[in-house]
Design a protein around this motif. Structure first.
Motif, PDB file in Angstrom:
ATOM      1  N   GLU A  77       0.836  -1.213   0.000  1.00 36.32           N
ATOM      2  CA  GLU A  77       0.000   0.000   0.000  1.00 36.32           C
ATOM      3  C   GLU A  77       0.866   1.257   0.000  1.00 36.32           C
ATOM      4  O   GLU A  77       0.568   2.240  -0.679  1.00 36.32           O
ATOM      5  CB  GLU A  77      -0.920  -0.002   1.226  1.00 36.32           C
ATOM      6  N   THR A  78       1.958   1.215   0.741  1.00 34.18           N
ATOM      7  CA  THR A  78       2.840   2.382   0.811  1.00 34.18           C
ATOM      8  C   THR A  78       3.476   2.667  -0.542  1.00 34.18           C
ATOM      9  O   THR A  78       3.676   3.832  -0.913  1.00 34.18           O
ATOM     10  CB  THR A  78       3.940   2.144   1.863  1.00 34.18           C
ATOM     11  N   ILE A 100       8.285   5.909   1.455  1.00 32.93           N
ATOM     12  CA  ILE A 100       8.580   4.481   1.480  1.00 32.93           C
ATOM     13  C   ILE A 100       9.773   4.136   2.364  1.00 32.93           C
ATOM     14  O   ILE A 100       9.814   3.071   2.969  1.00 32.93           O
ATOM     15  CB  ILE A 100       8.807   3.988   0.028  1.00 32.93           C
ATOM     16  N   LYS A 101      10.728   5.061   2.473  1.00 38.20           N
ATOM     17  CA  LYS A 101      11.968   4.735   3.167  1.00 38.20           C
ATOM     18  C   LYS A 101      11.738   4.255   4.604  1.00 38.20           C
ATOM     19  O   LYS A 101      12.363   3.282   5.037  1.00 38.20           O
ATOM     20  CB  LYS A 101      12.921   5.936   3.139  1.00 38.20           C
ATOM     21  N   PRO A 102      10.854   4.890   5.395  1.00 43.27           N
ATOM     22  CA  PRO A 102      10.646   4.385   6.764  1.00 43.27           C
ATOM     23  C   PRO A 102      10.017   2.997   6.811  1.00 43.27           C
ATOM     24  O   PRO A 102      10.069   2.334   7.844  1.00 43.27           O
ATOM     25  CB  PRO A 102       9.697   5.427   7.380  1.00 43.27           C
ATOM     26  N   ALA A 110      15.207  10.046  11.484  1.00 40.67           N
ATOM     27  CA  ALA A 110      14.381   9.355  10.495  1.00 40.67           C
ATOM     28  C   ALA A 110      15.157   8.325   9.732  1.00 40.67           C
ATOM     29  O   ALA A 110      14.619   7.320   9.305  1.00 40.67           O
ATOM     30  CB  ALA A 110      13.784  10.381   9.538  1.00 40.67           C
ATOM     31  N   ASP A 111      16.470   8.583   9.544  1.00 42.61           N
ATOM     32  CA  ASP A 111      17.269   7.633   8.778  1.00 42.61           C
ATOM     33  C   ASP A 111      17.818   6.521   9.651  1.00 42.61           C
ATOM     34  O   ASP A 111      18.024   5.410   9.201  1.00 42.61           O
ATOM     35  CB  ASP A 111      18.433   8.368   8.094  1.00 42.61           C
ATOM     36  N   ASN A 112      18.093   6.852  10.925  1.00 44.44           N
ATOM     37  CA  ASN A 112      18.800   5.896  11.757  1.00 44.44           C
ATOM     38  C   ASN A 112      17.880   4.908  12.448  1.00 44.44           C
ATOM     39  O   ASN A 112      18.295   3.828  12.824  1.00 44.44           O
ATOM     40  CB  ASN A 112      19.624   6.631  12.824  1.00 44.44           C
ATOM     41  N   GLN A 113      16.641   5.320  12.675  1.00 45.24           N
ATOM     42  CA  GLN A 113      15.748   4.428  13.390  1.00 45.24           C
ATOM     43  C   GLN A 113      15.484   3.191  12.556  1.00 45.24           C
ATOM     44  O   GLN A 113      15.174   3.251  11.380  1.00 45.24           O
ATOM     45  CB  GLN A 113      14.440   5.161  13.705  1.00 45.24           C
ATOM     46  N   SER A 114      15.623   2.026  13.152  1.00 50.81           N
ATOM     47  CA  SER A 114      15.531   0.786  12.374  1.00 50.81           C
ATOM     48  C   SER A 114      14.112   0.544  11.894  1.00 50.81           C
ATOM     49  O   SER A 114      13.897   0.111  10.776  1.00 50.81           O
ATOM     50  CB  SER A 114      16.000  -0.398  13.227  1.00 50.81           C
ATOM     51  N   GLU A 115      13.132   0.825  12.723  1.00 54.41           N
ATOM     52  CA  GLU A 115      11.748   0.607  12.279  1.00 54.41           C
ATOM     53  C   GLU A 115      10.821   1.479  13.103  1.00 54.41           C
ATOM     54  O   GLU A 115      10.842   1.452  14.327  1.00 54.41           O
ATOM     55  CB  GLU A 115      11.382  -0.872  12.448  1.00 54.41           C
ATOM     56  N   TRP A 116      10.010   2.293  12.423  1.00 59.24           N
ATOM     57  CA  TRP A 116       9.084   3.165  13.133  1.00 59.24           C
ATOM     58  C   TRP A 116       8.012   2.332  13.819  1.00 59.24           C
ATOM     59  O   TRP A 116       7.581   1.311  13.317  1.00 59.24           O
ATOM     60  CB  TRP A 116       8.417   4.136  12.161  1.00 59.24           C
ATOM     61  N   ILE A 148       2.367   8.577   2.820  1.00 59.41           N
ATOM     62  CA  ILE A 148       3.117   9.831   2.785  1.00 59.41           C
ATOM     63  C   ILE A 148       4.330   9.744   3.694  1.00 59.41           C
ATOM     64  O   ILE A 148       4.310   9.044   4.692  1.00 59.41           O
ATOM     65  CB  ILE A 148       2.216  11.015   3.189  1.00 59.41           C
ATOM     66  N   ILE A 149       5.399  10.492   3.337  1.00 63.32           N
ATOM     67  CA  ILE A 149       6.690  10.273   3.986  1.00 63.32           C
ATOM     68  C   ILE A 149       7.090  11.376   4.917  1.00 63.32           C
ATOM     69  O   ILE A 149       6.761  12.512   4.705  1.00 63.32           O
ATOM     70  CB  ILE A 149       7.785  10.161   2.925  1.00 63.32           C
ATOM     71  N   PRO A 150       7.849  11.027   5.898  1.00 64.78           N
ATOM     72  CA  PRO A 150       8.445  12.044   6.751  1.00 64.78           C
ATOM     73  C   PRO A 150       9.676  12.663   6.140  1.00 64.78           C
ATOM     74  O   PRO A 150      10.274  12.077   5.286  1.00 64.78           O
ATOM     75  CB  PRO A 150       8.852  11.237   7.975  1.00 64.78           C
ATOM     76  N   TRP A 151      10.008  13.842   6.651  1.00 68.54           N
ATOM     77  CA  TRP A 151      11.311  14.404   6.316  1.00 68.54           C
ATOM     78  C   TRP A 151      12.084  14.584   7.619  1.00 68.54           C
ATOM     79  O   TRP A 151      11.559  14.349   8.694  1.00 68.54           O
ATOM     80  CB  TRP A 151      11.184  15.740   5.590  1.00 68.54           C
TER      81      TRP A 151
END
Length: 1447
Positions: A165-166, A175-177, A1241-1247, A1254-1257
């Motif tokens: 879905e993402t 999609i990255k998170p 946002a980049d370092n966290q392994s999984e939200w 929609i994506i975070p910045w």
């Protein structure tokens, strides 16, 4: 959705009985009736099309049998059987997967996701175990369910559906998170116990296919990188489907060149991150493959590389990855042929260096992966012929040595074929025996020769034999190395004996077959060409010396043969022209050899040149006697002129061959009297039939005539060079010319113009050479004719493409002709039309450089080199002519285009290959042409560094250039007052100030008096950071060297505040380096006092940035006062001390304190030393890097040293930086604050919670304590105010903000939070808000401040509610709003950033029934605001006051 499932099942099976029966046996419903109607309609349609009516009848009979009793049976109806289970049908799951991955429309993908989700829900409801085996019946199940592992399975499919879905959002920041969840899918999919697949890998493949097929190339790249990284952290079991996926969709995705671009901030030339990951992946994956699979996989992989025309970059990195696969015996003859096909694919690219590098890697791939027992030496040699030796496999390179080593190790292992090879010999496994037989078979007279008029053979076999001979000799040299040197001579002699024997008979055996002589001479030429070592001197090469000696022993025989063939009318057909070319090529090689070893009068070549010259002249004179133009005579005429041209070129290049004195001999008189541009009449009609029957080795009579005219101009060029001193300035000076072509230059130049009009562009070089000699002589007397020459020559150049081989040689000759120092000097002196024409052409060349990279390089390099030579030979007036063309140096100093992304990628990869050095043989074989744009500026800067400030002409030239640079800066500043970072305007201004810094040491006080005001004025302009640093630097250097300019500097602080509001920081930065400025001033107290008084004024400015700069300057100046123990400032002391104490002891961790710390640590104030760091490396590399300029503008110091067209100046040591500045990393305190959570946002392994679409910045965390002071105007009017806060800081569009403002006011929200209060001035906002902003409290909270603001509101008891669709969002209809609610609305495009989602207490989504995925943000906000209001009204029973007019 029953009919969707029915359609899917029906598409997989044409037998409708089971499906129809199931539908009839189920419970009746409206949906079931619609599904049956749909199914029956489909069956009737198919029956009408394909005669399937019987299938429908059979289906009806089958269904009826379940309800009617069989004859003789009990009348009770049979118990209903259970219907088919789609979950157990592999066709069903393949259909779902096809819908998920390959469907072109979103609706089909949505249906596929629904079917998958419904199947999982049904499995969970039924609770029974279920398995669906794949079509191949072995391997993991396509779908299975186990009640024992229910939770694990639900988690797997929940994550899977969430990812799919993402992906519909098609945005990488959406999609990255979610990608970490894809990693968890692989962890679920592989059994920890036995390492087997639990879930079929085709499910994971669907996700990657969906990413690869995305229109968003960034998403495609992210998907490719994610897949390539799979094997870095985990080992996945082998899967045939995964292997096919790699060869199919993955390689299709890898064919996109843009994927190989550098990452942001990565240095130029460091290589493609994706290319490196591809290499690691391929090495790991192939090493894990089962041995029985490895060969077929590699073969299919290589064959896939041949299935399309790849661009240069993808084929290069794929080849490099293959070359790094560990050695294994995986490929046979089929694999070798596939590699050859790939080599042919690489030949279509235009980038020669990339093409050469790809060939190198493919040869290494062959050596690593080919099983030598399955291929013969003949196969290997044929494969090697598909390489271009001039681009990759050069003798003496590391690749050649590697190939020799491979042949040495495997010499006895090659397969010996049972059949003869392609050239007719029976092979042996020994390399030496193979090569010996190869030469013998080659020298044998071919059986297919048809007579004297046969065509010259192709060069392919000569190339093959020559290369194999030299490889075998070098392999033999590896065996003996330091002993038995004589053995190399013996081996070479054994190989070449058949050739040398044949060559020795050339002079005596008049009946030797023509094709045999052709083949022998072809092999001789190829041996000499191939034997030349690349990248090192040939003097120490034993093999080359031996080969030369062998050839010299046959010189007499060969030269007599060639002389006979060229002069005795033996060449008379079209095919003989190619033969003539071969003979002249051999003769040139023989001359070169004899000149190298030492020219001796009386040697065989000497005895040939004179007769050849005389015979050629005689033939040409006879042809002019009016004889019939038969084909034979015309061919002989062409051959004689070609021979004469070869003699002239040989004498011109090697003065040792000069046969006559400077007195005009017969040849000179003949050449001077030639009728220039004389065309050859076609042969008579009766001969044309035989003429046209010959193959088009020479394409038509026009090409023959063009070659004839070309050779005429070669001879004339030789003549003009030899007698250039006899050329008069005008023809009236010579009454009876001895050498007409020399002594009548106007007529000759006019003939040159005629020649340019008729000659093809690949034949004009000698005409340019003649014009170079003639134009300087005639520019004064015949200016119009010279201008016409310029125009005609430019027309030829501008019509060529820079991908044509002849372009660069023609351009070089053109530049040398038009921009010759003599031409420039004369044109500048007379200042006529020629002067302006030269400048016009100069600007056209610069304009052409934007399209054809490297064109300007050739012009600036030639001019600078010629000016340097003139500067060293002539005294004070050495650069007087260059001053008239200072615009050329100016344009060179600021040159550099902003390339398209694809052009930049090619340049990056070329730099990467160049940085590999000798490790990549292409760098050794292919000459580095230095055509990058950087080299234009490097050439100009190195030229300026060589100029001497004490030489008056040099000084005037540099001062004129400096004034032009400052004028250019002013012009650029006026053209666009506001420009963006890294824009063309920014780059040009940056280059201007870099050049001024280079010139600064040559400026004296008188000249600075003229330009100081312009320099200070430049400081008042709103500049980008890098330009600001350069201006500040040059001001510091000026004040340090000439303190007398300090009063003018103090005056800069006296301008009105309006003029200084954007520029005062520049002058305050200069004051921060007051210790450097006052270094040479003995009495510093007055200057320190003046500086303190000025700085203190700005320490109390309302602008925060200005205060910071002023406080920093104050701290540094006050530190100087303390160091010098100056205590004479009285009342100033307490003010200064209190100001500095206050800023040093700020409480809290807010932005003010952080910025104060950052500005003190900033490189320009903490590390940079204006004097010690004054060097080219700082100016062109370190400062641009530290100030945030794009990497294109960084010029590494190594490029200055590697560019050898301009020599290094005596002070070379000032090129390099002696300080630690080069070790710093980029960073600027003035950048927008990035708080402690940056990168989260980049370092966290999984939200814990993510958007579905929609994506975070990255978040920015402010430390400002905000105190909200709400307006109370509405309350005074008796308006009811709720406790709802609406946060719209993320919304951009004024229309949405205006509508929300109106909605919030109508429903009584307590406050609307916006990102900037400036929005209320917008006309669109006001049109939508209809004055609501006057009655509703509006508060400004910028997006970076939102985290702190939300946390503050949480502390005050508010529930933070996000209006967003996430994996854990609640339905609006089921959510009960607390009284103290804060609604956070997302951005129109990207929604709520990931870091803010983590701050939410709850996410609420609006239920939807349609296909479209989202509502407008204003509409979404309005719905939630109304729902909150409705609930509060019901809670308080205030129904009356809740009646609102929505009109």
């Amino acid at each position: 959705m029953e009919w969707v499932l029915a359609e899917a099942l029906l598409s997989q099976s044409r037998d409708p009985r089971v499906l129809l029966g199931t539908l009839c046996r189920g419970e009746a419903s409206a949906e079931r009736v619609e599904t049956l109607r749909f199914l029956l309609q489909r069956l009737e349609d198919e029956g009408a099309r394909g005669g399937g009516a019987s299938a429908l009848r059979e289906a009806a009979r089958e269904v009826a049998a379940g309800y009617l009793p069989e004859p003789g049976a009990d009348c009770a109806p049979r118990a209903r059987e259970a219907g088919p289970d789609a979950r157990r049908c592999w066709q069903f799951w393949r259909t779902v997967q096809a819908g998920l991955a390959r469907a072109e429309d979103a609706l089909t993908r949505k249906r596929a996701r629904y079917l998958l989700q419904r199947a999982v829900e049904v499995s969970a409801e039924l609770g029974a175990d279920c398995t669906c085996a794949p079509q191949e019946r072995n391997g993991p199940s396509l779908f299975w369910w186990s009640e024992k592992r229910k939770d694990e399975l639900l988690k797997f499919w929940e994550n899977y559906i969430l990812i799919m879905e993402t992906l519909e959002g098609n945005q990488i920041h959406v999609i990255k998170p979610v990608l970490p969840k894809l990693n968890s899918l692989f962890e679920y999919a592989v059994s920890e116990e036995n390492g087997h697949w639990l879930f079929h890998p085709s499910w994971h493949i669907c996700i990657y296919k969906r990413m690869f097929e995305s229109e968003n190339k960034i998403l495609t790249k992210e998907g490719v990188i994610h897949f390539l990284e799979l094997y870095e952290a985990k080992v996945l079991p082998f899967s045939l489907e995964l292997s096919e996926f790699i060869i199919g969709p993955l390689m299709d995705a890898l064919s996109e060149s843009s994927l190989y671009s550098r990452s942001p901030g990565q240095p130029i030339g460091s290589g493609s991150p994706l290319g490196l990951k591809l290499q690691k992946f391929l090495v790991t994956y192939i090493s894990l493959l089962p041995e029985e699979i490895k060969s077929s996989f590699l073969l299919k992989f290589i064959q896939k590389m041949t299935s399309r025309h790849w661009c240069a970059v993808p084929i290069l990195f794929l080849s490099k990855a293959l070359a790094n696969v560990p050695r294994c015996k995986a490929l046979g003859i089929e694999g070798l042929l596939a590699l050859r096909d790939v080599l042919q694919c690489t030949m279509i690219t235009h980038q020669i260096l990339l093409r050469g590098a790809a060939q190198c890697y493919l040869l290494q791939t062959a050596m690593n992966l080919v099983d030598v027992e399955k291929v013969s030496l003949s196969d290997v040699s044929t494969f090697l012929m598909s390489l271009r030796q001039e681009e990759s496999l050069g003798r003496g390179t590391s690749l050649w040595t590697e190939l020799c080593d491979w042949l040495h190790v495997n010499e006895s292992c090659f397969r010996q074929p049972s059949t003869c090879s392609s050239i007719g010999l029976h092979e042996t496994s020994s390399l030496n025996a193979y090569v010996k037989n190869l030469v013998q078979e080659y020298i044998k007279s071919p059986a297919w020769e048809t007579g004297e008029n046969c065509f010259m053979p192709d060069w392919f076999e000569a190339r093959l034999v020559a290369m194999m001979v030299l490889l075998a000799v070098d392999v033999e040299g590896m065996k003996i190395q330091y002993s038995e040197k004589r053995r190399t001579q013996n081996v070479l002699r054994i190989f070449l004996d058949p050739l040398l024997d044949a060559l020795m008979k050339f002079g005596t055996n008049a009946y030797m077959p023509l094709l045999k002589t052709d083949r022998c001479l072809q092999l001789l030429v190829k041996l000499l060409h191939t034997c030349l070592l690349k990248g090192s001197s040939t003097q120490d090469d034993e093999v080359f010396t031996l080969l030369q000696n062998f050839v010299m022993s046959t010189t007499e025989s060969i030269s007599e043969f060639i002389l006979r063939r060229l002069t005795m009318n033996e060449l008379s057909s079209i095919s003989d022209l190619d033969r003539c070319h071969l003979y002249l090529m051999v003769l040139t090689e023989l001359i070169n050899i004899h000149v190298k070893v030492g020219w001796k009068r009386g040697n065989p070549i000497w005895r040939v040149i004179s007769p050849l010259k005389n015979a050629s002249i005689r033939h040409l004179q006879e042809m002019d006697s009016g004889q019939e133009p038969t084909l034979g005579r015309q061919i002989q005429r062409v051959i004689s002129m070609a021979a004469l041209a070869m003699v002239c070129e040989a004498i011109d290049q090697k003065p040792e061959l000069q046969l006559d004195s400077l007195d005009a001999g017969p040849m000179e008189r003949f050449l001077s009297s030639l009728q220039l541009n004389q065309t050859l009449q076609k042969p008579h009609t009766e001969e044309q039939s035989s003429f046209f029957e010959e193959p088009s080795s020479s394409q038509g009579w026009g090409k023959i005539v063009a070659q004839y005219i070309h050779d005429q101009w070669v001879c004339l060029s030789f003549l003009l060079k030899k007698y250039h001193t006899l050329i008069p300035a005008s023809e009236g000076e010579v009454r009876e010319p001895i050498l007409p072509a020399v002594q009548m230059p106007i007529r000759t130049l006019q003939s040159a113009l005629d020649a340019l009009a008729v000659l093809p562009s690949d034949q004009v070089l000698p005409v340019f050479h003649c014009m170079k000699i003639l134009v300087p002589k005639l520019l004064t007397s015949s200016e119009s004719l010279c201008i016409e020459s310029f125009d005609m020559a430019w027309k030829v150049i501008s019509s060529l493409s820079n991908t044509q081989l002849i372009f660069w040689s023609n351009l070089k000759a053109f530049v040398q002709f038009v921009f010759d120092t003599k031409v420039l000097t004369i044109a500048a002196k007379i200042k006529g039309q020629a002067y302006f024409k030269i400048k016009e052409i100069m600007y056209k060349i610069i304009e052409m450089s934007a399209i054809k990279t490297g064109v300007f390089n050739m012009l600036i390099s030639y001019c600078c080199r010629s000016w340097i030579v003139s500067a060293s030979n002539v005294s004070q007036e050495s650069l007087s002519s260059a001053k008239n063309y200072s615009e050329l140096v100016l344009e060179a100093c600021i040159f550099g285009t902003v390339f398209r992304r694809d052009q930049r990628l090619i340049q990056d990869v070329q730099t990467f290959i160049e940085n590999l050095g000798h490790d990549c043989a292409a760098n050794v074989v292919i000459e580095n042409t230095k055509r990058e744009d950087h080299y234009v500026r490097i050439c100009a800067v190195k030229f300026l560094c060589l100029l001497d400030g004490s030489n008056m002409s040099h000084k005037l030239f540099m001062e004129d250039l400096a004034i032009k640079l400052l004028d250019k800066d002013e012009l650029v500043s006026k053209s666009r007052t506001r420009y963006y970072v890294n824009s063309q305007q920014h780059r040009v201004k940056n280059r201007i100030w870099q050049t001024l810094l280079v010139l600064f040491p040559r400026f004296d006080q008188n000249f600075l008096n003229r330009i100081i005001d312009k320099i200070f004025q430049a400081g008042f302009i709103n500049n980008q950071a890098s330009i600001k640093y350069f201006i500040e630097w040059i001001i510091i250097l000026i004040l340090h060297k000439f303190p007398q300019f300090l009063p003018k500097f103090w005056d800069c602080f006296s301008y009105g505040e309006e003029n200084l509001k954007t520029s005062i920081c520049t002058f305050l930065s200069v004051l921060s380096h007051l210790d450097i400025i006052t270094q040479n001033i003995p009495e510093k107290k007055l200057i320190l006092k003046q500086a303190l008084i000025i700085v203190l004024q700005w320490c109390f400015n309302h602008n925060f940035s200005i205060r910071l700069y002023a406080l920093l300057a104050l701290k540094k100046i006050w530190g100087m006062c303390k160091t010098m123990h100056v205590e004479e400032f009285g009342a100033l002391t307490s003010v200064i001390e209190s100001s500095l104490n206050q800023v040093e002891n700020m409480h809290g961790a807010g932005n003010a304190k952080k910025n104060w710390q950052r500005i003190q640590e900033h490189f320009f104030f903490a590390t940079f030393h204006p004097l010690k760091d004054y060097c080219l490396e700082t100016i062109f590399y370190i400062l641009p890097r530290l100030s945030g300029l794009v990497e294109d503008e960084w010029i590494a110091i190594g490029k200055f040293t590697s560019f050898t067209d301009i020599p290094l100046d005596a002070g070379f040591q000032w090129y390099l930086s002696p300080t630690q500045l080069c070790e710093l990393k980029p960073g600027d305190w003035a950048q927008q604050d990035i708080g402690s959570n940056s990168g989260e946002a980049d370092n966290q392994s999984e939200w814990t919670d993510v958007q579905k679409k929609i994506i975070p910045w990255k978040n920015n965390v402010p430390d400002l304590d905000l105190e909200l002071v709400f307006q109370d105007r509405a309350a005074k009017l008796g308006k009811s105010i709720s406790r709802l806060i609406v946060v719209a800081s993320l919304i951009d569009k004024p229309t949405n903000l205006g509508g929300l403002c109106r909605t919030c006011e109508v429903f009584g929200a307590s406050v609307l939070i916006v990102g900037s209060l400036q929005c209320v001035q917008d006309k669109q906002f006001q049109h939508l808000s209809v004055s609501a902003e006057q009655w509703l409290p509006l508060v400004e909270v910028k997006p970076p401040q939102l985290v702190d603001y939300l946390q503050q509101k949480k502390a005050e008891g508010y529930t933070i509610i996000g209006v967003e669709q996430t994996a854990k969002s609640l339905d609006l209809t089921q959510y009960c709003f607390p009284e103290k609610s804060l609604l956070l609305l997302g951005n129109e495009r990207e929604g709520i950033p990931a870091n803010l989602i983590q701050q939410l207490d709850v996410c609420v989504e609006i239920p939807q029934q349609g296909i479209i995925r989202s509502l407008n943000v204003h509409v979404s906000g309005a719905l939630l605001i109304w729902e909150y209001t409705r609930q509060q009204l019901l809670k308080h029973g205030d129904t009356e006051s809740g009646r609102l007019s929505l009109i």
